[in-house]
Design an enzyme around this catalytic site. Structure first.
Site, PDB file in Angstrom:
ATOM      1  N   PHE A   8     -14.606 -32.380 -27.574  1.00 23.24           N
ATOM      2  CA  PHE A   8     -16.021 -32.491 -27.227  1.00 23.24           C
ATOM      3  C   PHE A   8     -16.282 -33.588 -26.196  1.00 23.24           C
ATOM      4  CE2 PHE A   8     -16.082 -30.450 -31.307  1.00 23.24           C
ATOM      5  CZ  PHE A   8     -17.270 -29.726 -31.384  1.00 23.24           C
ATOM      6  N   ASP A   9     -17.127 -33.288 -25.241  1.00 24.37           N
ATOM      7  CA  ASP A   9     -17.774 -34.331 -24.456  1.00 24.37           C
ATOM      8  C   ASP A   9     -18.725 -35.056 -25.408  1.00 24.37           C
ATOM      9  OD1 ASP A   9     -18.756 -35.742 -22.129  1.00 24.37           O
ATOM     10  OD2 ASP A   9     -20.523 -34.452 -22.244  1.00 24.37           O
TER      11      ASP A   9
END
Length: 215
Positions: A8-9
């Site tokens: 995930f960002d």
């Protein structure tokens, strides 16, 4: 599901940071009597510190040092002491991935110390097996280096990794790393080039969860 990891960002994807950050930058510009270049600002989203400085240097020249100091002081006063709101669907998706036994990592352009603090204050730290940050790579997003490093740390094949991003720069990085990429746009809509990648573009992480459950 045969995925080996989910990466995930953070800002604009897990946390509703981008609006907070842009407002603080705008305030810093006002205090320093400098113009707020909105399109220039939007172009830095998803980049690491070196990439941001290069872009702002062109826009603000010799004024950048005082502007950056004003911005950073104001920004840190917020993010190091206040929890940034978690985006819709984040907890549900993280809980489901954990239930499936899929390792989860963060690959963020933010520097390590600030990223850790943001995740801790938001109550998300416990979900992640690894944190890879912009200060740990030579080339920031849109280069795939940060995603490849995150996958390596989880002993995962990039081809069998899920990647979640909001920005065009982040999507370019994830796609270049050959990951199965979902884009959940935040402040910036996908440009024509990025739309051409053929990855999934959805409105929220709720939609991502529904899609993954159907696979």
């Amino acid at each position: 599901m045969n995925y080996q990891a989910a990466i995930f960002d953070m800002d604009g994807l897990l946390l509703d940071t981008e609006r907070v950050c842009m407002q603080i930058f705008k305030e810093a510009c006002e205090v320093q009597n400098l113009p707020f270049h909105e399109q220039v600002y939007l172009s830095i989203i998803g980049r690491n510190a070196a990439g941001i400085e290069a872009i702002f240097r062109k826009a603000y020249g010799d004024d950048l040092k005082r502007l950056h100091q004003e911005w950073r002081t104001r920004y840190n006063a917020v993010v190091q002491h206040q929890a940034i709101p978690v985006k819709d669907g984040v907890i549900e998706l993280l809980e489901w991935l954990k239930s499936q036994g899929i390792p989860i990592a963060v690959a963020t352009s933010t520097v390590n110390e600030i990223a850790k603090k943001k995740l801790e204050l938001a109550g998300l730290s416990e979900y992640f097996d690894n944190l890879t940050t912009g200060c740990e790579v030579t080339h920031g997003k849109p280069d795939p280096e940060i995603y490849l490093l995150a996958a390596q740390r989880l002993s995962a094949n990039p081809l069998q990794c899920l990647a979640f991003e909001d920005s065009n720069n982040g999507v370019r990085a994830a796609v270049a790393a050959n990951m199965v990429t979902y884009q959940i746009p935040d402040l910036v809509e996908p440009c024509e080039e990025v739309r051409g990648f053929g990855h999934a573009i959805v409105t929220s992480l709720h939609d991502v969860l529904l899609h993954l459950k159907q696979i």
